[in-house]
Design a protein around this motif. Structure first.
Motif, PDB file in Angstrom:
ATOM      1  N   ASP B  30       0.811  -1.217   0.000  1.00 17.56           N
ATOM      2  CA  ASP B  30       0.000   0.000   0.000  1.00 17.56           C
ATOM      3  C   ASP B  30       0.846   1.269   0.000  1.00 17.56           C
ATOM      4  OD1 ASP B  30      -2.466  -1.448   2.228  1.00 17.56           O
ATOM      5  OD2 ASP B  30      -2.400  -1.363   0.047  1.00 17.56           O
ATOM      6  N   THR B  31       2.112   1.161   0.380  1.00 20.44           N
ATOM      7  CA  THR B  31       2.946   2.346   0.528  1.00 20.44           C
ATOM      8  C   THR B  31       4.052   2.355  -0.518  1.00 20.44           C
ATOM      9  OG1 THR B  31       2.537   2.260   2.922  1.00 20.44           O
ATOM     10  CG2 THR B  31       4.287   3.723   2.163  1.00 20.44           C
ATOM     11  N   SER B  48       6.333  10.001  -0.124  1.00 20.40           N
ATOM     12  CA  SER B  48       5.766   8.700   0.180  1.00 20.40           C
ATOM     13  C   SER B  48       4.252   8.788   0.055  1.00 20.40           C
ATOM     14  CB  SER B  48       6.149   8.269   1.603  1.00 20.40           C
ATOM     15  OG  SER B  48       5.465   7.083   1.946  1.00 20.40           O
ATOM     16  N   ASN B  50       0.625   6.487   0.715  1.00 25.65           N
ATOM     17  CA  ASN B  50      -0.009   5.310   1.270  1.00 25.65           C
ATOM     18  C   ASN B  50      -1.412   5.206   0.696  1.00 25.65           C
ATOM     19  OD1 ASN B  50      -1.920   4.091   3.657  1.00 25.65           O
ATOM     20  ND2 ASN B  50       0.064   3.088   3.529  1.00 25.65           N
ATOM     21  N   ASN B  51      -1.653   4.158  -0.061  1.00 27.51           N
ATOM     22  CA  ASN B  51      -2.966   3.955  -0.676  1.00 27.51           C
ATOM     23  C   ASN B  51      -3.438   5.208  -1.413  1.00 27.51           C
ATOM     24  OD1 ASN B  51      -4.989   2.246  -1.358  1.00 27.51           O
ATOM     25  ND2 ASN B  51      -6.018   2.313   0.618  1.00 27.51           N
ATOM     26  N   LYS B  71      -2.883   2.212  -6.076  1.00 25.39           N
ATOM     27  CA  LYS B  71      -1.859   1.926  -5.067  1.00 25.39           C
ATOM     28  C   LYS B  71      -0.680   1.128  -5.616  1.00 25.39           C
ATOM     29  CE  LYS B  71      -3.558  -2.290  -2.899  1.00 25.39           C
ATOM     30  NZ  LYS B  71      -3.973  -2.898  -1.613  1.00 25.39           N
ATOM     31  N   SER B  96       1.755  -1.729   4.051  1.00 25.18           N
ATOM     32  CA  SER B  96       1.256  -0.673   4.927  1.00 25.18           C
ATOM     33  C   SER B  96       1.146  -1.147   6.364  1.00 25.18           C
ATOM     34  CB  SER B  96      -0.106  -0.180   4.448  1.00 25.18           C
ATOM     35  OG  SER B  96      -1.050  -1.232   4.527  1.00 25.18           O
ATOM     36  N   PRO B  99       4.955  -0.233   8.290  1.00 28.29           N
ATOM     37  CA  PRO B  99       5.625   0.920   7.673  1.00 28.29           C
ATOM     38  C   PRO B  99       7.095   1.009   8.026  1.00 28.29           C
ATOM     39  CG  PRO B  99       4.205   1.614   9.471  1.00 28.29           C
ATOM     40  CD  PRO B  99       3.904   0.176   9.228  1.00 28.29           C
TER      41      PRO B  99
END
Lengths: 115, 114
Positions: B30-31, B48, B50-51, B71, B96, B99
């Motif tokens: 997700d990241t 960065s 995330n989703n 994503k 995700s 992290p």
């Protein structure tokens, strides 16, 4: 603020010698994560190890070993019986828990293993 | 089979041009991240996501604009390229749920601005 220092810019050894790459870090967090990455001449970044701040156990993986000492804020990396294929730039890196996933790298150490 | 891929691998362009670098990961992460590696090999995070949501935006000129259509993709667009933008740009991804876990890096894109 987080900081990672790799004081050795370049190291040159002869094959089969043992070599230790130093890494010193600075952080105010009590929870943090330390990493080593390898960047061979081909340029990609290869993950080697991850350690969290609560796990001070040393780790050995084949010819590689890591010495984590919170008392000296160090996370050193030793290659035993070095080989020419170990020639690469090695990066130590840190993530503080409060920084989310922000990976802070040291300056890198260029290791050259000569035949 | 490639986990994190980037295109192009090499990019040579003139000052003032606009260019994009694409990144795709098939790891289900997700990241995603963009890092810049300068001529002295120093690596620094730029962005960065995330989703598809921007979560890290370091001090980067606003000529750099990341875009995440989904994503699995994170592209980097650079406007009005300058000589100092010459570097290797790495895309990376991580799960995700972790992290602070391992980040998987792409092969890098070497950008040369003439």
């Amino acid at each position: 603020a987080q900081k990672v220092t790799q004081a050795q810019t370049e190291i040159s050894v002869v094959e089969k010698e043992d070599v230790t790459l130093d890494c010193v870090y600075e952080t105010r967090d009590t929870t943090y994560y330390l990493f080593w990455y390898k960047q061979p001449p081909s340029g990609e970044l290869v993950f080697l190890i991850r350690r969290n701040s609560f796990d001070e156990q040393n780790e050995i993986s084949g010819r590689y070993s890591w010495n984590f000492q919170k008392s000296t804020s160090s996370f050193n990396f030793t290659i035993t019986a070095s080989q020419v294929v170990d020639s690469a730039v090695y990066f130590c890196a840190l993530i503080e828990e409060t920084s989310g996933s922000r990976l802070t790298f040291g300056e890198g150490t260029q290791l050259t293993v000569n035949p | 089979d490639t986990a994190v891929s980037q295109t192009p691998k090499y990019l040579v362009t003139q000052m003032g041009n606009d260019k994009s670098i694409k990144c795709e990961q098939n790891l289900g992460h997700d990241t995603m991240y963009w890092y810049k590696q300068d001529s002295k090999k120093f690596l620094k995070i730029m962005f960065s996501y995330n989703n598809k949501e921007l979560i890290i935006n370091e001090t980067v000129p606003n000529r750099f604009s990341p875009k995440s259509p989904d994503k699995a993709h994170l592209n980097l667009h650079i406007n009005s390229l300058e000589l100092g933008d010459s570097a290797v740009y790495f895309c990376a991804s991580s799960p995700s749920g972790a992290p602070q876990g391992e980040q998987f890096f792409g092969p890098g894109t070497r950008l040369t601005v003439l």
